[in-house]
Design a protein around this motif. Sequence first.
Motif, PDB file in Angstrom:
ATOM      1  N   SER A  30       0.818  -1.213   0.000  1.00  0.00           N
ATOM      2  CA  SER A  30       0.000   0.000   0.000  1.00  0.00           C
ATOM      3  C   SER A  30       0.851   1.262   0.000  1.00  0.00           C
ATOM      4  O   SER A  30       0.306   2.364   0.066  1.00  0.00           O
ATOM      5  CB  SER A  30      -0.930   0.019   1.223  1.00  0.00           C
ATOM      6  OG  SER A  30      -0.178  -0.030   2.426  1.00  0.00           O
ATOM      7  N   LYS A  31       2.169   1.099  -0.100  1.00  0.00           N
ATOM      8  CA  LYS A  31       3.057   2.262  -0.051  1.00  0.00           C
ATOM      9  C   LYS A  31       3.953   2.303  -1.291  1.00  0.00           C
ATOM     10  O   LYS A  31       3.516   2.679  -2.378  1.00  0.00           O
ATOM     11  CB  LYS A  31       3.903   2.226   1.228  1.00  0.00           C
ATOM     12  CG  LYS A  31       3.091   2.325   2.528  1.00  0.00           C
ATOM     13  CD  LYS A  31       4.002   2.297   3.741  1.00  0.00           C
ATOM     14  CE  LYS A  31       3.243   2.459   5.050  1.00  0.00           C
ATOM     15  NZ  LYS A  31       2.435   1.272   5.377  1.00  0.00           N
ATOM     16  N   PHE A  83      -5.735   3.843   8.091  1.00  0.00           N
ATOM     17  CA  PHE A  83      -4.372   3.781   7.550  1.00  0.00           C
ATOM     18  C   PHE A  83      -4.368   3.285   6.112  1.00  0.00           C
ATOM     19  O   PHE A  83      -3.843   3.940   5.215  1.00  0.00           O
ATOM     20  CB  PHE A  83      -3.512   2.850   8.419  1.00  0.00           C
ATOM     21  CG  PHE A  83      -3.504   3.215   9.871  1.00  0.00           C
ATOM     22  CD1 PHE A  83      -2.867   4.355  10.308  1.00  0.00           C
ATOM     23  CD2 PHE A  83      -4.139   2.415  10.802  1.00  0.00           C
ATOM     24  CE1 PHE A  83      -2.856   4.702  11.644  1.00  0.00           C
ATOM     25  CE2 PHE A  83      -4.137   2.739  12.143  1.00  0.00           C
ATOM     26  CZ  PHE A  83      -3.498   3.888  12.570  1.00  0.00           C
ATOM     27  N   SER A 125      -6.298   5.575   3.514  1.00  0.00           N
ATOM     28  CA  SER A 125      -5.615   6.831   3.232  1.00  0.00           C
ATOM     29  C   SER A 125      -4.357   6.598   2.403  1.00  0.00           C
ATOM     30  O   SER A 125      -4.034   7.392   1.506  1.00  0.00           O
ATOM     31  CB  SER A 125      -5.275   7.542   4.542  1.00  0.00           C
ATOM     32  OG  SER A 125      -6.457   7.842   5.262  1.00  0.00           O
ATOM     33  N   GLU A 126      -3.631   5.538   2.703  1.00  0.00           N
ATOM     34  CA  GLU A 126      -2.427   5.241   1.924  1.00  0.00           C
ATOM     35  C   GLU A 126      -2.773   4.914   0.479  1.00  0.00           C
ATOM     36  O   GLU A 126      -2.119   5.406  -0.452  1.00  0.00           O
ATOM     37  CB  GLU A 126      -1.674   4.078   2.571  1.00  0.00           C
ATOM     38  CG  GLU A 126      -1.024   4.441   3.890  1.00  0.00           C
ATOM     39  CD  GLU A 126      -0.438   3.235   4.606  1.00  0.00           C
ATOM     40  OE1 GLU A 126       0.156   3.421   5.675  1.00  0.00           O
ATOM     41  OE2 GLU A 126      -0.590   2.106   4.083  1.00  0.00           O
ATOM     42  N   CYS A 165      -3.836   8.114  -1.414  1.00  0.00           N
ATOM     43  CA  CYS A 165      -2.702   8.936  -1.846  1.00  0.00           C
ATOM     44  C   CYS A 165      -1.952   8.292  -3.008  1.00  0.00           C
ATOM     45  O   CYS A 165      -1.539   8.981  -3.951  1.00  0.00           O
ATOM     46  CB  CYS A 165      -1.764   9.184  -0.670  1.00  0.00           C
ATOM     47  SG  CYS A 165      -2.401  10.334   0.561  1.00  0.00           S
ATOM     48  N   SER A 210       2.749   5.038   9.161  1.00  0.00           N
ATOM     49  CA  SER A 210       1.958   5.221   7.953  1.00  0.00           C
ATOM     50  C   SER A 210       2.547   6.383   7.174  1.00  0.00           C
ATOM     51  O   SER A 210       2.963   7.385   7.765  1.00  0.00           O
ATOM     52  CB  SER A 210       0.488   5.500   8.298  1.00  0.00           C
ATOM     53  OG  SER A 210      -0.290   5.654   7.127  1.00  0.00           O
ATOM     54  N   ASP A 211       2.617   6.225   5.856  1.00  0.00           N
ATOM     55  CA  ASP A 211       3.159   7.262   4.983  1.00  0.00           C
ATOM     56  C   ASP A 211       2.094   7.707   3.990  1.00  0.00           C
ATOM     57  O   ASP A 211       1.455   6.872   3.335  1.00  0.00           O
ATOM     58  CB  ASP A 211       4.376   6.755   4.212  1.00  0.00           C
ATOM     59  CG  ASP A 211       5.555   6.467   5.122  1.00  0.00           C
ATOM     60  OD1 ASP A 211       5.604   7.055   6.214  1.00  0.00           O
ATOM     61  OD2 ASP A 211       6.418   5.655   4.737  1.00  0.00           O
ATOM     62  N   LEU A 212       1.906   9.006   3.887  1.00  0.00           N
ATOM     63  CA  LEU A 212       1.020   9.570   2.870  1.00  0.00           C
ATOM     64  C   LEU A 212       1.893  10.094   1.739  1.00  0.00           C
ATOM     65  O   LEU A 212       1.933  11.288   1.450  1.00  0.00           O
ATOM     66  CB  LEU A 212       0.159  10.688   3.470  1.00  0.00           C
ATOM     67  CG  LEU A 212      -0.686  10.283   4.682  1.00  0.00           C
ATOM     68  CD1 LEU A 212      -1.461  11.470   5.218  1.00  0.00           C
ATOM     69  CD2 LEU A 212      -1.613   9.147   4.324  1.00  0.00           C
ATOM     70  N   GLY A 248       4.685  11.493   6.820  1.00  0.00           N
ATOM     71  CA  GLY A 248       4.538  10.192   7.454  1.00  0.00           C
ATOM     72  C   GLY A 248       4.597  10.336   8.961  1.00  0.00           C
ATOM     73  O   GLY A 248       4.988  11.380   9.489  1.00  0.00           O
TER      74      GLY A 248
END
Length: 692
Positions: A257-258, A391, A394-395, A398, A565-567, A572
Motif C-alpha cells: 500500500s506504499k 491507515f 488513506s495510503e 494517496c 503510515s506514509d502519505l 509520514g
Amino acid sequence: MLKCRTLWRTLAPLARTSSTVCRQNARRAGLNNGRLPACVPAAHMSTAPAGGGRENQLYVLLVGATCVGGAIYAYRTVKGDSQRYQDRIDEISSRPLKTFTEEPATPTQSEPPAAPSPAEPSPPAPDADPADPPSADEPVIEASPEEAAEPPVVEPEPSPPSEPTPAELTEPVAESEPPAAESAAAEPAEPQLEAVTESGDASPASHKVSSHTPYLLIGGGTASFAAARSIRARDPGARVLIVTDELVPPYMRPPLSKELWFSDDPSVTETLRFKQWNGKERSIYFQPPSFYINAEELGSAENGGVAVLTGKKVVHMDVRGNKIKLDDDTEISYDKCLIATGGVPRNLQVIERAGEEVMKRTTLFRKVEDFKSLDKVSRNVKSITIIGGGFLGSELACALGRRSTESDLEVIQMYPEKGNMGKVLPEYLSNWTTEKVKKEGVKIISEALVKSVVSKDDKLEIQLKDGRLVKTDHIVAAVGLEPNVDLAKSAGLEVDSDFGGFRVNAELQARSNIWVAGDAACFYDIRLGRRRVEHHDHAVVSGRLAGENMTGANKPYWHQSMFWSDLGPDVGYEAIGIVDSSLPTVGVFAKATAKDTPKAATEESGTGIRSESETEHTASSPVASSAPSPTGVQHKDEYGKGVIFYLRDKVVVGIILWNVFNRMPIARKIIKDGEEHADLNEVAKLFNIHDD
C-alpha cells in the motif's frame, strides 16, 4: 526350545527310575552293615548286571550333554530373534527415505501424461500391504497440483528423523545465505516460487511432506518468518515447516500500500521489487526461494532448514493428538506449533448483499494478489472509490491519487468520520491531513454512511444515507481487519470477546505447546491492558519472541510495538501505544525541514521498513533540546513536524511522532514509565523537534 522339551520328556522316566534304585541300594547296604557306609557304591539299574557303574556314568554324561546343548540352542535362538527384529526395524525405517530419494524424475514430455481415473488405485508402495488402510500415524505423501487426481501414496510406517548437524543462521533477514543442503538447480533471479507464477508456465513445486515435523508454523506472513528465523538461530538443526494458503513464500505487506505504487517499473506487479524512499531497491520477499528447502526434503535434511508448503489451508487442529489436517485431508503431527494466521479484510454488509456483480468489482485489499488486481484495474477503469478513512484507505487514496495526475483516473475516498484518519488523529490534525490527501488528487467525501450499492448501466451506484449518490467503476473496501480464528473451535482455544484473536499468556502461549503471534494474538500488556495489534512491528517482535519460547526461552512479551503510515514520500508518522482520537491529546509542533520526511528517514536508516532499524533497548538519558517550546497548538499550516501525546487518567498511553523519525525508543520509555507529567511541553523537548 521345543527340541529340548521333547528330549526331557523322553529322559524323565529313566531319571526317576535311576534315582529310586540308588536310594534302595543305599538303604539296603546300611541295614546290612549296621551303619551307612562312608562312600556308598554307585547304584545300578535292576535290569543290569551287578556292578554296572559304566551305565550310570553314561547316563550322567548324556544328561549333561543334553543340558549344555539346550542352553546353547536357547542362546542362539534368542540372539537370532534379536538380530531379525533389528533388521526388520532398519528395513522399515529406511522405506520413506527410499521413496523420496529413489523415485525416478519425471521426464520432460511435449504433452503431459494422462492422469489416472479417480477410481483407479495407485500402485502400492514397496513392502507395503495394499490391503491395510492408512492409520493416523502413517505418513501421507501429498500429490502436487497436477497429480491431484491420483490417490496419495501411503507408506506403512513413519521414518524417524535423523540427528541434525548444527548449522548457524545468524545473518540479518536481507543477507542470510541459503543452507548448504539445498539443491543446486537453477533458481529464478526474482524471489518468487516457480509454482506460483500466474502464467502457469513453470512447473509447480512438489507438496510431498512427511507426516511429522518438530516445528509447525501455521500462516505464511511476517510473524511466521520471524519465528522461523528465531527458531533456527537458537536451534540451528531445527526442521521448520510453514503452511500457508497463499501461493508465495513469506513477504512484507507494508509496501503493498506504499512504495510499490510509486515504482516507475511497468513490470512491478511481476517482479514485486520497489524503490524505497531513499532510492534503494529491494524485494517484498524476506528471502528468495533458494533460502527454503523443499517440503519433501525437510525430514531428511542433515542440517534441518525451513520449508514452505504453499496453497494449503489448515482446516482442523487436534491439540490432544498434536496434529493438524489440511484441506486435502493430509494430516501432519508436530511437537511445537505456532498459529500466525493473521486476519481477513472486513467488508460492508451492504456490499455483500448487493450481489455477485458488485462483489466482482470490489477489492478487499490484503495480499499480493490484491495488489496485482487493483493495479490492473486502476489502468483500465475511469473511476475508483475507496471506502474507509483509516491507515490503509488513506495510503491507497494517496497512492492512486498520485497516479491519477498522470491519467484521467478519478479517485474518490469516502468515510464516516469528519476527516482523514479521524479515529486516530486529533481533529485539527485530521483536517490538515484531509487537505494533504486532496492535494494528491483525491476527491474526499466525509461523513459518508453507505446505504446501498447496486450495479446499473455498467457502473456501481453507491447510495449514501444522506441522499448523496456516487457513481464509480470499482470499489476498494478498506474498513478494517477481522482476526482469523477459524481454528479456535476445533482446537478448543479461547477467543477474546472484546478485541478478537486468540487469548494468550505473557509468553504468547495459548496451550502448553501452542503459541500465537501477529494479528491473531490477543495479549496482555502490563501497562495498557489486554490488546490486539495489527501492525508490522508487532508481527516481527511477537513472532521472534514466540520462536524463542518454542525453543525453551520462556520470555514474557514486554515490547511496546510501534506502527507507521506514509502519505507519500513527504508526510509520514510513527506511533506507539493507544492512539485514539476520543482520548485527550496534547500536541507540540515545530517547523519542518527537508530532513523531516519519510524519504529522509529511510536515507538515514538505510531501510524502507522503519521498524527494522528500530532498537528494542530502553532509551536512557535522552538529551533534551535547549530551544524554547511553544505554549500551545500551532496553526494548521505549521504542522510540519511534532509530537502528539494521548492521555488516560493524566498518564501518557500513546504517542504519535508526526514527521519525526528514529526517536521511537524515547517514546517507548515514556509509555513504559507510566508517570504523570505536569508539563508535556518539557517532555516534547526529549524528541529534539525544535532543532534544525
